[in-house]
Scaffold this motif. Structure first.
Motif, PDB file in Angstrom:
ATOM      1  N   ASP A 298       0.832  -1.207   0.000  1.00 39.41           N
ATOM      2  CA  ASP A 298       0.000   0.000   0.000  1.00 39.41           C
ATOM      3  C   ASP A 298       0.866   1.255   0.000  1.00 39.41           C
ATOM      4  O   ASP A 298       0.594   2.207  -0.734  1.00 39.41           O
ATOM      5  N   LEU A 299       1.920   1.223   0.813  1.00 44.48           N
ATOM      6  CA  LEU A 299       2.817   2.383   0.879  1.00 44.48           C
ATOM      7  C   LEU A 299       3.454   2.637  -0.492  1.00 44.48           C
ATOM      8  O   LEU A 299       3.494   3.771  -0.973  1.00 44.48           O
ATOM      9  N   PHE A 300       3.903   1.575  -1.135  1.00 45.21           N
ATOM     10  CA  PHE A 300       4.594   1.729  -2.420  1.00 45.21           C
ATOM     11  C   PHE A 300       3.642   2.250  -3.496  1.00 45.21           C
ATOM     12  O   PHE A 300       3.955   3.219  -4.190  1.00 45.21           O
ATOM     13  N   ILE A 301       2.450   1.655  -3.608  1.00 43.01           N
ATOM     14  CA  ILE A 301       1.567   2.090  -4.703  1.00 43.01           C
ATOM     15  C   ILE A 301       1.018   3.496  -4.447  1.00 43.01           C
ATOM     16  O   ILE A 301       0.798   4.262  -5.372  1.00 43.01           O
ATOM     17  N   ILE A 345      17.760   3.411 -10.468  1.00 43.81           N
ATOM     18  CA  ILE A 345      16.768   2.480  -9.902  1.00 43.81           C
ATOM     19  C   ILE A 345      16.729   1.221 -10.769  1.00 43.81           C
ATOM     20  O   ILE A 345      16.637   1.308 -12.000  1.00 43.81           O
ATOM     21  N   ALA A 346      16.849   0.066 -10.105  1.00 46.58           N
ATOM     22  CA  ALA A 346      16.931  -1.200 -10.842  1.00 46.58           C
ATOM     23  C   ALA A 346      15.645  -2.000 -10.680  1.00 46.58           C
ATOM     24  O   ALA A 346      15.056  -2.047  -9.594  1.00 46.58           O
ATOM     25  N   SER A 347      15.229  -2.629 -11.778  1.00 41.41           N
ATOM     26  CA  SER A 347      14.022  -3.459 -11.796  1.00 41.41           C
ATOM     27  C   SER A 347      14.327  -4.682 -12.663  1.00 41.41           C
ATOM     28  O   SER A 347      15.432  -4.820 -13.166  1.00 41.41           O
ATOM     29  N   ILE A 348      13.334  -5.524 -12.849  1.00 37.10           N
ATOM     30  CA  ILE A 348      13.515  -6.710 -13.716  1.00 37.10           C
ATOM     31  C   ILE A 348      12.580  -6.582 -14.924  1.00 37.10           C
ATOM     32  O   ILE A 348      11.368  -6.406 -14.743  1.00 37.10           O
ATOM     33  N   PRO A 349      13.131  -6.683 -16.147  1.00 35.66           N
ATOM     34  CA  PRO A 349      12.266  -6.656 -17.340  1.00 35.66           C
ATOM     35  C   PRO A 349      11.468  -7.957 -17.423  1.00 35.66           C
ATOM     36  O   PRO A 349      12.025  -9.037 -17.199  1.00 35.66           O
ATOM     37  N   ILE A 350      10.188  -7.854 -17.746  1.00 30.97           N
ATOM     38  CA  ILE A 350       9.348  -9.062 -17.713  1.00 30.97           C
ATOM     39  C   ILE A 350       9.723 -10.058 -18.809  1.00 30.97           C
ATOM     40  O   ILE A 350       9.431 -11.253 -18.695  1.00 30.97           O
ATOM     41  N   LEU A 375      10.265   4.837  -0.324  1.00 31.83           N
ATOM     42  CA  LEU A 375       9.908   6.241  -0.573  1.00 31.83           C
ATOM     43  C   LEU A 375      10.918   6.897  -1.515  1.00 31.83           C
ATOM     44  O   LEU A 375      10.543   7.635  -2.424  1.00 31.83           O
ATOM     45  N   LYS A 376      12.189   6.562  -1.319  1.00 32.45           N
ATOM     46  CA  LYS A 376      13.228   7.102  -2.225  1.00 32.45           C
ATOM     47  C   LYS A 376      13.010   6.574  -3.643  1.00 32.45           C
ATOM     48  O   LYS A 376      13.105   7.316  -4.619  1.00 32.45           O
ATOM     49  N   ALA A 377      12.706   5.285  -3.739  1.00 34.49           N
ATOM     50  CA  ALA A 377      12.478   4.670  -5.054  1.00 34.49           C
ATOM     51  C   ALA A 377      11.269   5.315  -5.721  1.00 34.49           C
ATOM     52  O   ALA A 377      11.293   5.637  -6.916  1.00 34.49           O
ATOM     53  N   GLU A 379      10.067   8.247  -5.344  1.00 34.24           N
ATOM     54  CA  GLU A 379      10.365   9.616  -5.810  1.00 34.24           C
ATOM     55  C   GLU A 379      11.028   9.554  -7.189  1.00 34.24           C
ATOM     56  O   GLU A 379      10.679  10.327  -8.100  1.00 34.24           O
ATOM     57  N   ILE A 380      11.946   8.617  -7.351  1.00 36.84           N
ATOM     58  CA  ILE A 380      12.606   8.452  -8.656  1.00 36.84           C
ATOM     59  C   ILE A 380      11.563   8.047  -9.699  1.00 36.84           C
ATOM     60  O   ILE A 380      11.510   8.605 -10.800  1.00 36.84           O
ATOM     61  N   ILE A 381      10.712   7.091  -9.343  1.00 36.49           N
ATOM     62  CA  ILE A 381       9.711   6.569 -10.289  1.00 36.49           C
ATOM     63  C   ILE A 381       8.768   7.698 -10.735  1.00 36.49           C
ATOM     64  O   ILE A 381       8.426   7.791 -11.921  1.00 36.49           O
ATOM     65  N   ARG A 382       8.389   8.542  -9.814  1.00 31.87           N
ATOM     66  CA  ARG A 382       7.495   9.661 -10.172  1.00 31.87           C
ATOM     67  C   ARG A 382       8.153  10.638 -11.151  1.00 31.87           C
ATOM     68  O   ARG A 382       7.487  11.323 -11.910  1.00 31.87           O
ATOM     69  N   GLY A 383       9.500  10.661 -11.123  1.00 31.51           N
ATOM     70  CA  GLY A 383      10.221  11.591 -12.002  1.00 31.51           C
ATOM     71  C   GLY A 383      10.576  11.004 -13.369  1.00 31.51           C
ATOM     72  O   GLY A 383      11.249  11.658 -14.161  1.00 31.51           O
TER      73      GLY A 383
END
Ligand code: GLN
Length: 384
Positions: A298-301, A345-350, A375-377, A379-383
């Motif tokens: 919930d916090l992340f979304i 920021i690192a993620s996994i491509p599907i 929260l830091k992640a 902020e990056i995602i929103r940008g």
């Protein structure tokens, strides 16, 4: 060093796993690592102390091949309480070095050349290489965004007298979707009267949201009678580095499983098994995990609201898929690598979870992280 002979690879398509690749890239670029799925918060000190006590008490020699009896009894009792299925701790369960070993062992113990295995993709990366090593053939059911729903009439068409196994996974990595009762009943109907064996990867059984029930094969007696149920303590107790899990199945299946298990690992880390057996005596230790991750999801979304990514909230697992089709036409792997290098920021491509060229524009983010990290992640995602 160099090997001068010729090697005909048994797994020519396989390279280094996408999890290792992205974690390495994250480290190189000091990026926030939401790629490989592992918590960045400590495990319960009580569990560490319980394991430590067992080491000090001298339980440092081989455990029994099938695992510590106290731990087997606890797991079996938990399955009975939560899902209503009775497993015999003597014959129906073996402790393994993680869920991956349980899956590998079940696959290699059962499959022969020419057998067919139904695999739903996107699929966790360890299933297919294990199938290929046996000379059996994976047969794919491709699922897609937004809801990764299964068309059971399509599955029915793929099942024939060569079908030896079906591998299922709920809650599902990487999509974060869960199976419904209807899915389980469709699987029950599809396999009725056949010799098909199911591997049910339930390593995220306690990480499920919004009060939805976990659809374990062990809730369905007919399915339980043809299934290996695979569980993992790494996932449930935030200790992925301990590599400890289990497989449960009817004794006839476990007998074949153990023939392989005893020559793969023989037996698993003894003090950790004994420590876990004590820890499991308090059901809150695993029941509280659900609320912990519900809060993190919930916090992340909430924190990424307003970004240009679109998404359906994860229903289970600690992974959130984010759709980037509004942002770029890049391939998911290129975009994931660029975000790691440029946005930190690192993620996994599907695409790492599909066999065919994947068209979906999805990245998987792991939210099993401290609130601060999330929260830091975000902020990056929103940008982006
Ligand atoms: N299960 C973890 C994930 O999906 C990765 C495990 C691994 O690195 N092999 O990210």
């Amino acid at each position: 060093m160099q090997f001068k002979g010729t090697i005909s690879s048994k797994l020519p398509q396989v390279g280094t796993t996408i999890f290792s690749v992205m974690s390495k890239l994250a480290n190189e670029h000091q990026a926030i690592n939401l790629s490989q799925g592992f918590p960045d918060f400590p495990i319960d000190p009580e569990l560490i102390s319980l394991v430590n006590q067992q080491m000090k008490a001298g339980f440092n020699q081989y455990a029994p091949m099938q695992g510590d009896m106290g731990l087997r009894e606890q797991i079996v009792a938990k399955a009975q309480t939560l899902y209503g299925q009775v497993y015999d701790p003597d014959t129906d369960i073996t402790i393994t070095a993680g869920g991956t070993q349980a899956i590998f062992t079940a696959i290699t113990a059962l499959l022969r050349e020419g057998d067919e295995v139904v695999v739903f993709t996107p699929a966790y990366d360890c299933y297919i290489p294990a199938i290929e090593l046996t000379g059996a053939n994976p047969v794919y059911v491709e699922l897609h965004a937004p809801n990764y729903a299964i068309d059971w009439s399509e599955v029915q068409k793929l099942v024939n007298h060569h079908t030896r196994m079906i591998i299922i996974n709920t809650p599902h990595n990487p999509s974060g979707t869960i199976w419904s009762e209807e899915d389980m009943l469709a699987l029950e109907k599809l396999t009725r009267g056949t010799d098909i064996v199911i591997i049910s990867d339930e390593v995220y059984q306690h990480i499920i949201y919004d009060g939805q029930p976990h659809q374990s094969v062990s809730r369905y007696p007919e399915l339980a009678e043809r299934s290996f149920l695979v569980g993992s303590f790494g996932k449930t107790f935030h200790a992925t580095g301990w590599k400890i899990g289990y497989a449960m199945a009817p004794k006839e299946l476990m007998k074949e499983f153990n023939k392989v298990h005893q020559f793969v690992t023989f037996a698993v880390n003894n003090p950790i098994q004994k420590g876990l057996a004590e820890y499991l005596k308090t059901p809150d230790h695993y029941l509280e995990v659900t609320a912990l991750f519900q809060r993190k999801r919930d916090l992340f979304i909430e924190a990424i609201t307003g970004s240009r990514f679109t998404f359906s909230p994860a229903q289970g697992t600690y992974f959130q898929l984010l759709d980037f089709s509004n942002i770029t036409d890049e391939k998911d792997i290129d975009f994931a690598k660029r975000l790691t290098r440029e946005k930190k920021i690192a993620s996994i491509p599907i695409s790492g979870f599909y066999q065919n060229e994947n068209q979906d524009s999805m990245l998987r983010f792991c939210f099993a992280k401290q609130d601060d990290t999330l929260l830091k992640a975000a902020e990056i995602i929103r940008g982006i």
